[in-house]
Design an enzyme around this catalytic site. Sequence first.
Site, short mmCIF file in Angstrom:
data_model
loop_
_atom_site.label_atom_id
_atom_site.label_comp_id
_atom_site.label_asym_id
_atom_site.label_seq_id
_atom_site.Cartn_x
_atom_site.Cartn_y
_atom_site.Cartn_z
N TYR A 79 -108.17 54.94 31.55
CA TYR A 79 -107.82 54.48 32.90
C TYR A 79 -106.76 53.37 32.82
O TYR A 79 -105.73 53.41 33.49
CB TYR A 79 -109.07 53.97 33.62
CG TYR A 79 -108.79 53.07 34.79
CD1 TYR A 79 -108.33 53.60 36.00
CD2 TYR A 79 -108.95 51.68 34.70
CE1 TYR A 79 -108.04 52.76 37.07
CE2 TYR A 79 -108.66 50.85 35.77
CZ TYR A 79 -108.22 51.39 36.95
OH TYR A 79 -107.93 50.57 38.01
N LYS B 24 -102.55 53.03 34.03
CA LYS B 24 -101.92 51.97 34.84
C LYS B 24 -100.70 51.40 34.11
O LYS B 24 -99.66 51.16 34.70
CB LYS B 24 -102.93 50.86 35.15
CG LYS B 24 -104.06 51.30 36.08
CD LYS B 24 -103.55 51.62 37.48
CE LYS B 24 -104.63 52.14 38.39
NZ LYS B 24 -104.12 52.72 39.65
N SER C 159 -103.61 47.19 38.06
CA SER C 159 -104.90 46.55 37.82
C SER C 159 -104.78 45.46 36.76
O SER C 159 -103.96 45.56 35.84
CB SER C 159 -105.87 47.63 37.32
OG SER C 159 -107.00 47.05 36.76
#
Length: 383
Positions: free
Chosen positions: A166, A170, A141
């Site tokens: 989050y 990643k 992302s």
Amino acid sequence: MSRKAATILVTGGCGYVGSHTVLSLLQSGYKVVVLDNLSNTSSKAGDAAVPEALKRIQKILSKEDELIPFYAADITDKPALVRIFEAHPDISAVIHCAGLKSVGQSGLKPLDYYNVNITGTIHLLQVMEEYNVRRMVFSSSATVYGDPPNIPIPEDSPIVASMSPYGRTKVFVEHAIKDFCVASEVKQAGYVKEQEAKGAKAEKDYRWSAILLRYFNPAGAHPSGIMGEDPQGVPSNLMPYLAQVAVGNLEKLTVFGQDYPTKDGTCIRDYLHVVDCAEGHVAALEKIERDESAGNFECKAYNLGAGTGCSVLDMIHAFSKAVGRDLPYVISARRPGDVPNLTADPRLANKELNWKAIKTLDEMCEDLWRWQRNNPSGYRTLN
Ligand code: WQD
């Protein structure tokens, strides 16, 4: 990996990006196996054995009788992963889209995010290694760039691990995959040396290839109007929220902040049609195939973005145009964690993946509206 023979495992293949990727792969001549735990889709409505997202793919392909091999499994369930690789010895690469993806929720349930996104990926890498499948395309992302110093953002912009749990998952997974690829080169070199010492041929190849796709903001839906994003509960992302306002399920959009240093004070993002995003995965696989035939094995990150910045107000206007009426919104305070501008420099992906986002903002909005209008309750809507 000849395309006709290649079978690709898509984890999270019933999700938003995953399902569009499954369709693109099938349209490009690949075979596909899908793993999904169906945790963020109402796709399981109706016949649970065949998730609705996969039925819609079959419908688009006019292959309603050809079932896509599907496993309702979680990536943290290692024995389930083993069963899939046992059942499909022809899997030659994995497109890894499965994972938890809500920035806000990750602050409340960080351990779930670390468990699913990190532990799940490590299990997957271990099982892949065990079954000699050493090619991965990973859904990363743009969030890994944090609040970048330069716009547009090139891939060598600093990676930060400070934005949200989050985002950290990643970043960590990108590192884990990269480290594993580097280690595989060392393993191969050791093996070759060992074989040479024995006077034997090095017949095995332990080297890994991986591509980390840093998505900017995937949006829109398949132009057929029967496949799209199907979030559970109130959406936290801009486009699905706007779509719910348009269809009357939500009253109005709240714009998070109009005091950013941007042209109209609202945040700028690089919205990318989900079909272009899906095509980026096929392009990544093809790049791995090309590189491996030339003897190159590497792990490399690419931005999947259009390279065009669009503010929240621009998006409200573009989507209102597609819907044919002004959509109600109010301006409120900033949302914690948002950064003013995330716009990709997509040139590396354009050049090395032979890929480009080709769909316009208007197509994105029209396709999203067609999907939402036809399916006001997502995959719970019976077509
Ligand atoms: C876009 C803009 C909001 C909702 C996140 C993740 C990213 C990716 C996509 C993956 C922002 C504004 C939003 C609303 C608003 N994740 N907004 N009102 O935050 O850019 O990216 O989702 O799966 O990794 O970081 O996307 O759609 O939430 O927000 O004003 O109700 O819209 O402030 O400026 P974001 P988003």
